[in-house]
Design an enzyme around this catalytic site. Structure first.
Site, PDB file in Angstrom:
ATOM      1  N   CYS A 156       1.021  -1.256  -0.061  1.00  0.00           N
ATOM      2  CA  CYS A 156       0.067  -0.064   0.012  1.00  0.00           C
ATOM      3  C   CYS A 156       0.723   1.304   0.066  1.00  0.00           C
ATOM      4  CB  CYS A 156      -0.985   0.125   1.168  1.00  0.00           C
ATOM      5  SG  CYS A 156      -0.313   0.120   2.862  1.00  0.00           S
TER       6      CYS A 156
ATOM      7  N   ASN B 279       2.387   1.359   4.369  1.00  0.00           N
ATOM      8  CA  ASN B 279       2.490   0.277   5.014  1.00  0.00           C
ATOM      9  C   ASN B 279       2.149   0.292   6.493  1.00  0.00           C
ATOM     10  OD1 ASN B 279       5.491  -2.030   5.355  1.00  0.00           O
ATOM     11  ND2 ASN B 279       3.154  -2.914   5.081  1.00  0.00           N
TER      12      ASN B 279
ATOM     13  N   CYS C 210      -1.546   0.999   7.325  1.00  0.00           N
ATOM     14  CA  CYS C 210      -2.963   0.643   7.499  1.00  0.00           C
ATOM     15  C   CYS C 210      -3.482  -0.649   6.953  1.00  0.00           C
ATOM     16  CB  CYS C 210      -3.618   1.971   7.167  1.00  0.00           C
ATOM     17  SG  CYS C 210      -3.359   3.292   8.100  1.00  0.00           S
ATOM     18  N   ARG C 211      -3.318  -0.529   5.544  1.00  0.00           N
ATOM     19  CA  ARG C 211      -3.926  -1.599   4.573  1.00  0.00           C
ATOM     20  C   ARG C 211      -2.903  -2.702   4.569  1.00  0.00           C
ATOM     21  NH1 ARG C 211      -5.182   2.271  -0.398  1.00  0.00           N
ATOM     22  NH2 ARG C 211      -3.225   3.007   0.528  1.00  0.00           N
ATOM     23  N   SER C 212      -1.946  -2.613   3.892  1.00  0.00           N
ATOM     24  CA  SER C 212      -1.249  -3.841   3.654  1.00  0.00           C
ATOM     25  C   SER C 212      -0.584  -4.742   4.982  1.00  0.00           C
ATOM     26  CB  SER C 212       0.083  -3.509   2.946  1.00  0.00           C
ATOM     27  OG  SER C 212       0.965  -2.685   3.631  1.00  0.00           O
TER      28      SER C 212
ATOM     29  N   ASP D 182      -7.943   4.313   1.038  1.00  0.00           N
ATOM     30  CA  ASP D 182      -7.136   4.617   2.124  1.00  0.00           C
ATOM     31  C   ASP D 182      -7.971   5.174   3.495  1.00  0.00           C
ATOM     32  OD1 ASP D 182      -5.151   5.948   3.812  1.00  0.00           O
ATOM     33  OD2 ASP D 182      -4.227   6.908   2.084  1.00  0.00           O
TER      34      ASP D 182
HETATM   35  P1  4NP Z   1      -1.703   2.929   4.121  1.00  0.00           P
HETATM   36  O1  4NP Z   1      -2.434   4.413   4.503  1.00  0.00           O
HETATM   37  O2  4NP Z   1      -1.018   3.279   2.640  1.00  0.00           O
HETATM   38  O3  4NP Z   1      -2.764   1.948   4.057  1.00  0.00           O
HETATM   39  O4  4NP Z   1      -0.774   2.294   5.103  1.00  0.00           O
HETATM   40  C1  4NP Z   1      -1.715   5.386   4.936  1.00  0.00           C
HETATM   41  C2  4NP Z   1      -0.815   5.743   5.915  1.00  0.00           C
HETATM   42  C3  4NP Z   1      -0.029   6.806   6.095  1.00  0.00           C
HETATM   43  C4  4NP Z   1      -0.045   7.841   5.018  1.00  0.00           C
HETATM   44  C5  4NP Z   1      -0.912   7.634   3.798  1.00  0.00           C
HETATM   45  C6  4NP Z   1      -1.830   6.436   3.931  1.00  0.00           C
HETATM   46  N1  4NP Z   1       0.627   8.921   5.306  1.00  0.00           N
HETATM   47  O5  4NP Z   1       0.195   9.901   4.470  1.00  0.00           O
HETATM   48  O6  4NP Z   1       1.270   9.188   6.211  1.00  0.00           O
END
Ligand code: 4NP
Length: 143
Positions: A7, A10, A12-14, A113
């Site tokens: 994702c 790394n 939240c989703r993955s 996201d």
């Molecule tokens: P992820 O979510 O891609 O599912 O881990 C996010 C986590 C952090 C950020 C964006 C998306 N960020 O902008 O810090």
């Protein structure tokens, strides 16, 4: 097989997809996750992902965020991404058709996201990923 889920951050989703795949097929395959961005390298998953995973009996607390590396194209057989943006990012890093062919969307709908949303968005992501992982295990005969 070696399977990587990717994702943006790394955190939240993955990590949820990583935990789900480990629970379902971790006895047969090596599972890992990574992010296309490096904002959160070395951090554990977001506390909301940890909470939702725990609610469903999956412990993801010991995961640590890392950035996707072009070496991952050599190390992994399948690379499953959460959305079109991740897909395009990895496609640009790939240097051969073999590498490009390893990149797949984890679901035919983008996994949204949840980072700037509330805990219910994390539950929604979990449900989408639970379905998506069931589907891909059948489609790629990974069980
Ligand atoms: P992820 O979510 O891609 O599912 O881990 C996010 C986590 C952090 C950020 C964006 C998306 N960020 O902008 O810090």
């Amino acid at each position: 097989m070696n399977i990587l889920v990717v994702c943006l951050g790394n955190i939240c989703r993955s990590p949820l997809a990583h935990g789900l795949l480990e629970q379902k097929i971790g006895h047969k395959h090596l599972i890992d996750s990574a992010g296309t961005a490096s904002y959160h390298v070395g951090e554990p998953p977001d506390h909301r992902s940890i909470k939702i995973a725990a609610k469903h009996g999956i412990n993801i607390q010991s995961q640590k965020a890392r950035t996707f590396s072009t070496k991952d194209f050599e190390l992994f057989d399948y690379i499953f991404v959460m959305d079109k943006s991740n897909f395009n990012h990895l496609l640009q890093l790939a240097t051969s058709n073999l590498q490009k062919k390893k990149i797949h969307l984890i679901s035919n709908q983008n996994i949204p996201d949840p980072y700037h949303r509330d805990i219910s968005a994390f539950e929604e992501v979990y449900q989408l990923l639970n379905q998506a992982t069931e589907h891909l295990i059948k489609e790629y005969q990974l069980s």
